[in-house]
Design an enzyme around this catalytic site. Sequence first.
Site, PDB file in Angstrom:
ATOM      1  N   ARG A  93     -10.960   9.682   1.076  1.00  0.00           N
ATOM      2  CA  ARG A  93     -10.896  10.337   2.393  1.00  0.00           C
ATOM      3  C   ARG A  93     -12.028  11.339   2.571  1.00  0.00           C
ATOM      4  O   ARG A  93     -12.494  11.568   3.685  1.00  0.00           O
ATOM      5  CB  ARG A  93      -9.524  10.977   2.574  1.00  0.00           C
ATOM      6  CG  ARG A  93      -8.425   9.923   2.727  1.00  0.00           C
ATOM      7  CD  ARG A  93      -7.021  10.483   2.731  1.00  0.00           C
ATOM      8  NE  ARG A  93      -6.046   9.404   2.823  1.00  0.00           N
ATOM      9  CZ  ARG A  93      -4.745   9.541   2.602  1.00  0.00           C
ATOM     10  NH1 ARG A  93      -4.255  10.738   2.252  1.00  0.00           N
ATOM     11  NH2 ARG A  93      -3.925   8.517   2.706  1.00  0.00           N
ATOM     12  N   TYR A 135     -14.813   0.457  -7.454  1.00  0.00           N
ATOM     13  CA  TYR A 135     -16.096   1.138  -7.331  1.00  0.00           C
ATOM     14  C   TYR A 135     -16.926   0.979  -8.605  1.00  0.00           C
ATOM     15  O   TYR A 135     -18.108   1.294  -8.615  1.00  0.00           O
ATOM     16  CB  TYR A 135     -15.862   2.624  -7.019  1.00  0.00           C
ATOM     17  CG  TYR A 135     -15.010   2.823  -5.789  1.00  0.00           C
ATOM     18  CD1 TYR A 135     -15.549   2.676  -4.512  1.00  0.00           C
ATOM     19  CD2 TYR A 135     -13.645   3.103  -5.892  1.00  0.00           C
ATOM     20  CE1 TYR A 135     -14.763   2.816  -3.377  1.00  0.00           C
ATOM     21  CE2 TYR A 135     -12.848   3.247  -4.764  1.00  0.00           C
ATOM     22  CZ  TYR A 135     -13.410   3.098  -3.513  1.00  0.00           C
ATOM     23  OH  TYR A 135     -12.634   3.214  -2.390  1.00  0.00           O
ATOM     24  N   LYS A 175       0.864  -1.179   0.000  1.00  0.00           N
ATOM     25  CA  LYS A 175       0.000   0.000   0.000  1.00  0.00           C
ATOM     26  C   LYS A 175       0.898   1.225   0.000  1.00  0.00           C
ATOM     27  O   LYS A 175       1.640   1.476   0.949  1.00  0.00           O
ATOM     28  CB  LYS A 175      -0.923   0.015   1.216  1.00  0.00           C
ATOM     29  CG  LYS A 175      -1.871   1.213   1.249  1.00  0.00           C
ATOM     30  CD  LYS A 175      -2.779   1.160   2.463  1.00  0.00           C
ATOM     31  CE  LYS A 175      -3.739   2.341   2.499  1.00  0.00           C
ATOM     32  NZ  LYS A 175      -4.627   2.296   3.682  1.00  0.00           N
ATOM     33  N   GLU A 182       7.795  -6.691   1.898  1.00  0.00           N
ATOM     34  CA  GLU A 182       6.479  -6.710   2.543  1.00  0.00           C
ATOM     35  C   GLU A 182       5.738  -8.003   2.223  1.00  0.00           C
ATOM     36  O   GLU A 182       5.100  -8.601   3.103  1.00  0.00           O
ATOM     37  CB  GLU A 182       5.660  -5.498   2.076  1.00  0.00           C
ATOM     38  CG  GLU A 182       6.185  -4.153   2.525  1.00  0.00           C
ATOM     39  CD  GLU A 182       5.925  -3.881   4.010  1.00  0.00           C
ATOM     40  OE1 GLU A 182       5.241  -4.703   4.661  1.00  0.00           O
ATOM     41  OE2 GLU A 182       6.408  -2.861   4.507  1.00  0.00           O
ATOM     42  N   LYS A 229      -2.114  -1.595  -3.720  1.00  0.00           N
ATOM     43  CA  LYS A 229      -2.943  -0.380  -3.745  1.00  0.00           C
ATOM     44  C   LYS A 229      -2.040   0.829  -3.896  1.00  0.00           C
ATOM     45  O   LYS A 229      -1.081   0.964  -3.123  1.00  0.00           O
ATOM     46  CB  LYS A 229      -3.762  -0.292  -2.457  1.00  0.00           C
ATOM     47  CG  LYS A 229      -4.669   0.934  -2.358  1.00  0.00           C
ATOM     48  CD  LYS A 229      -5.415   0.956  -1.021  1.00  0.00           C
ATOM     49  CE  LYS A 229      -6.331   2.173  -0.943  1.00  0.00           C
ATOM     50  NZ  LYS A 229      -7.051   2.239   0.347  1.00  0.00           N
ATOM     51  N   SER A 287     -10.048   5.297  -5.401  1.00  0.00           N
ATOM     52  CA  SER A 287     -11.018   6.355  -5.686  1.00  0.00           C
ATOM     53  C   SER A 287     -10.520   7.348  -6.725  1.00  0.00           C
ATOM     54  O   SER A 287     -11.292   7.817  -7.572  1.00  0.00           O
ATOM     55  CB  SER A 287     -11.375   7.088  -4.392  1.00  0.00           C
ATOM     56  OG  SER A 287     -10.207   7.626  -3.773  1.00  0.00           O
ATOM     57  N   LYS A 298       1.050  10.091   5.750  1.00  0.00           N
ATOM     58  CA  LYS A 298       1.143   8.683   6.140  1.00  0.00           C
ATOM     59  C   LYS A 298       2.407   8.023   5.598  1.00  0.00           C
ATOM     60  O   LYS A 298       2.482   6.800   5.477  1.00  0.00           O
ATOM     61  CB  LYS A 298      -0.106   7.937   5.661  1.00  0.00           C
ATOM     62  CG  LYS A 298      -1.408   8.512   6.223  1.00  0.00           C
ATOM     63  CD  LYS A 298      -2.603   7.620   5.925  1.00  0.00           C
ATOM     64  CE  LYS A 298      -3.873   8.183   6.572  1.00  0.00           C
ATOM     65  NZ  LYS A 298      -5.031   7.276   6.441  1.00  0.00           N
TER      66      LYS A 298
END
Length: 422
Positions: free
Chosen positions: A300, A408, A290, A328, A343, A369, A312
């Site tokens: 968000r 989506y 991510k 990871e 992502k 998004s 972040k």
Amino acid sequence: MASTFVNVGPIKGLDYVGFRPSRPLKLNSGRTQFDPRPLRRLTVRAGDGDGPVGKTRLSDAECEAAVVAGNVPQAPPAPPKPAAPAGTPVVPLLPLSRRPRRNRRSPALRAAFQETSLSPANFVYPLFIHEGQEDTPIGAMPGCYRLGWRHGLVEEVAKARDVGVNSIVLFPKIPDALKNATGDEAYNDDGLVPRSIRLLKDKFPDLVIYTDVALDPYSSDGHDGIVREDGVIMNDETVHQLCKQAVSQARAGADVVSPSDMMDGRVGAIRTALDAEGFHHVSIMSYTAKYASSFYGPFREALDSNPRFGDKKTYQMNPANYREALVEAGEDESEGADILLVKPGLPYLDIIRLLRDSSSLPIAAYQVSGEYSMIKAGGALKMIDEEKVMLESLMCLRRAGADIILTYFALQAARSLCGEKR
């Protein structure tokens, strides 16, 4: 020796495809004899007559005997070679032993050799939920809503199931009054997410429900973990909270818990916590790679979960890094992850392929998004064909190696695919 004669009667209309005998055919003791006079031929074309061409009363042996004797039925001629436009240069053929375009020259051939498929079964539908009863439009994500958990959520899931999408993932908008620095609402068994899971499982027992495991929707700071006073995100303390959140979701009936927080060691800790509570059957989809991406903005807004300060980047991955994804993935796989997720999706096709080639686990991609909203905006402005770009982008994620796609577009794409099949 006696001779046996077979009389072939007249053939009416188009009852016969091929040559037409004009006299009796004589068969003598296994040997076929023919009158030396020439036979009349009948040329049959697919478009002759008003209806389908019927079969003759001749036996297979009689038809074969006629062909052996040289009376071959005439078929329509081969189509003429299409003419090139005036002015086309006359050139010698290139000395090519292989011409890849041969396998692409017709829709049937392209379909036969298509290497990647796209199906509603590949989609996981992200759904935003809130405590209200009305469905609230999300301005930055046309076509998406914060769904009322009692009614709108159930109706949207029913629509998705009607076109073959039977997997969803829930993202809650939590009232500000329930947020605090440690995100305790995340593991409230009567919270918004557990209530929604129980409702959906009661209505649709075979629905596959994924959940998000992270503190940012529940945190007053808007971060995925507990924030120390100097701004540092506390890793192990956050993992402790995430374990309680995952167990609460599993208790409500979640099929797959999905830690998206990017804390170190959280997959192994969650696996241990789930097993200790008897939820060994619940899967873990880890947000393995991510990235600290700028493509998350509309999401968000949907959850009202922007960080109160900072960014972040101390826990999400650097978009410039490639090999780090292997680190990871190795950790998550060794800790017991069942699915590895990348992502964002389309800008990170190389990472999807990297994980696909290095792991035998299922690979998920999240078409986030920002990707969704850009396609929607381009379609609204008539700059692109929204439906074609939507399907192409999803196919690219599959081609790169994604087994499932969080998108989506799940409902819209599934409807389009079902329409194509009809």
